[in-house]
Enzyme design. Structure first.
Site, PDB file in Angstrom:
ATOM      1  N   GLY A 101       4.169  33.024  -1.001  1.00 55.61           N
ATOM      2  CA  GLY A 101       4.093  31.789  -2.143  1.00 55.61           C
ATOM      3  C   GLY A 101       4.395  30.710  -1.650  1.00 55.61           C
ATOM      4  O   GLY A 101       3.305  29.805  -1.186  1.00 55.61           O
ATOM      5  N   CYS A 102       5.295  29.960  -2.254  1.00 58.49           N
ATOM      6  CA  CYS A 102       5.707  28.603  -1.859  1.00 58.49           C
ATOM      7  C   CYS A 102       5.680  28.185  -0.544  1.00 58.49           C
ATOM      8  O   CYS A 102       6.144  27.002   0.022  1.00 58.49           O
ATOM      9  CB  CYS A 102       6.977  28.157  -2.637  1.00 58.49           C
ATOM     10  N   GLY A 103       5.633  29.227   0.312  1.00 57.01           N
ATOM     11  CA  GLY A 103       5.861  28.666   1.640  1.00 57.01           C
ATOM     12  C   GLY A 103       4.616  28.089   2.258  1.00 57.01           C
ATOM     13  O   GLY A 103       3.550  27.700   1.404  1.00 57.01           O
ATOM     14  N   ARG A 138      12.211  28.607  -2.458  1.00 57.92           N
ATOM     15  CA  ARG A 138      12.812  30.053  -1.984  1.00 57.92           C
ATOM     16  C   ARG A 138      13.155  30.142  -0.429  1.00 57.92           C
ATOM     17  O   ARG A 138      12.393  29.193   0.282  1.00 57.92           O
ATOM     18  CB  ARG A 138      11.999  31.075  -2.536  1.00 57.92           C
ATOM     19  N   CYS A 184       2.720  27.319  -4.537  1.00 56.82           N
ATOM     20  CA  CYS A 184       2.727  28.614  -4.894  1.00 56.82           C
ATOM     21  C   CYS A 184       1.353  29.240  -4.861  1.00 56.82           C
ATOM     22  O   CYS A 184       1.152  30.394  -5.342  1.00 56.82           O
ATOM     23  CB  CYS A 184       3.414  29.015  -6.236  1.00 56.82           C
TER      24      CYS A 184
END
Lengths: 275, 275
Positions: B114-116, B216, A115
């Site tokens: 983000g978390c990607g 996500r 993140c």
């Protein structure tokens, strides 16, 4: 900074959520709100720098904060204008004197933790040793509890659609704690950058502020908080070893797993007051 | 692929958690396990490509999967060796014939959500239209429930230390659902890449697999799942609008908010069977 030096900004916020039909476990179709996500390609003086994926809530502040946190711009008056055009998913930044060390910095990339900021171009890690955080500032436990309570009322998009991270800039008040700004984005790194940009636009210093994030306390979150001059970092999530090491080295007061009345003080206990 | 074509791999896993002292809300010092986080600089044929921040659990699979998901390597036999050296926080990859389109692809960067994946170099987005997912595969609701149950037993580091994301590669069995591999990392994008790398190392195809992530469902998670040829993507989290749009376009079957008996089927209902 006088008015003439303030950058010209577009005001190009996107709709934050979209409603789609989803099918639940019983086979029923239920309208479901989901978070927006848009590519935004950043051009500085007509040079393409990077494409950010963003909710699009505050693209101008995001752009300015991204340049700030990448150490590509050292003060707001270096920026003449920030113009977002969603027709072409692009933001065009015009500087007064060009980017500093652009070639050198854009040459090396670090893909940071999950993140965290997706990409940190060269420089950020190197400069962390130069950061000095004020040691005369204190965080009361009562202020922390007031912050937790205030944050609960701000995560609008998360409550609606999930799939976003939130960051808040807060300040202790005689009575408790006031949230000065709260940004959510599909990328937590975007929310951090948007706050860094808005702090510049509002002329806010970090020394007397508290930074709150819904996300994890990684090396990059610790570094960015310190770079903004903020001595207090609070998260409802956990922490990584590197985040802990850096926070210790620079003397950041870091609180994690903060939910309701529970929290863990990880570093910088000298600034924390149990009242 | 014959043995001679299998890359030479180091086996350089790092300790996954560290115990630090933290102070709880009552002022008590409590030993707290936190996740490791290490920089790993990737060199391909002695050229520095990028620095990844990782838990360090599976650096070789991560490296191979990162190159695979960046479309810089098209098959495992293009890689002669992957050698991780934590003394210098570096992994050295030797290819048999060099990286394809390296200059072109490394030229353009996308910082994804983000978390990607922190950074997607050029190419990935362009190629998504060419992806074809099998339409003769089905996902039973009972299989989904079995997957949820199986996943609960795998998030070891998360339960211990938090601050990590988990990804699983699973396959339906006559009785339920088997998890073939489960990776956790401080960066979710790393966990995805590690699975992509291990799939190559184990010679696994995606068509009959189910991809599970704790994170996500962003555009980039959808794209990577499709690029691995996996028709089923399951998450306990929410999704973004762009993730939804891409999943619809490529006909991916995507289930989100999957927890216990609850879930939302977002796309690809034609492959989902309520039994």
């Amino acid at each position: 900074m006088n008015a003439s030096q303030r950058p010209l900004l577009s005001q190009a916020s996107r709709p934050l959520t979209v409603e789609i039909p989803a099918i639940n476990e019983h086979g029923e179709t239920v309208p479901t709100a989901i978070a927006g996500e848009h590519p935004l390609t950043l051009y500085v003086d007509k040079r393409e720098i990077v494409t950010l994926m963003t909710l699009g809530a505050a693209p101008e502040a995001l752009t300015i904060g991204w340049l700030r946190n990448q150490r590509l711009v050292r003060s707001l008056d270096e920026i003449a204008s920030v113009q977002v055009d969603w027709e072409v998913d692009a933001v065009s930044v015009t500087t007064r004197n060009g980017l500093r060390d652009a070639d050198e910095k854009l040459g090396s990339r670090t893909v940071t933790t999950g993140c965290g900021q997706g990409t940190v171009f060269g420089g950020l890690m190197d400069e962390i040793d130069q950061v000095r955080l004020p040691h005369d500032r204190l965080l009361k436990q009562s202020t922390l509890y007031a912050l937790m309570e205030a944050v609960r009322h701000h995560e609008s998009i998360y409550k609606q659609a999930g799939a976003v991270h939130g960051c808040a800039l807060a300040q202790a008040t005689p009575g408790g704690c006031e949230i000065l700004m709260f940004f959510e984005d599909v990328g937590r790194h975007n929310a951090v950058d948007a706050i860094a940009g808005q702090m510049w636009l509002d002329g806010l210093e970090g020394a007397d502020k508290i930074f709150y994030t819904t996300g994890r306390l990684t090396s990059e979150m610790v570094i960015k908080t310190a770079q903004m001059g903020i001595p207090f970092l609070v998260s409802r999530s956990g922490l990584t070893h590197m985040g802990w090491q850096i926070a210790q080295n620079i003397g950041l007061t870091m609180v994690g797993r903060a939910q309701g009345k529970h929290h863990l003080l990880f570093t910088g206990a000298d600034r924390f007051v149990r009242d």
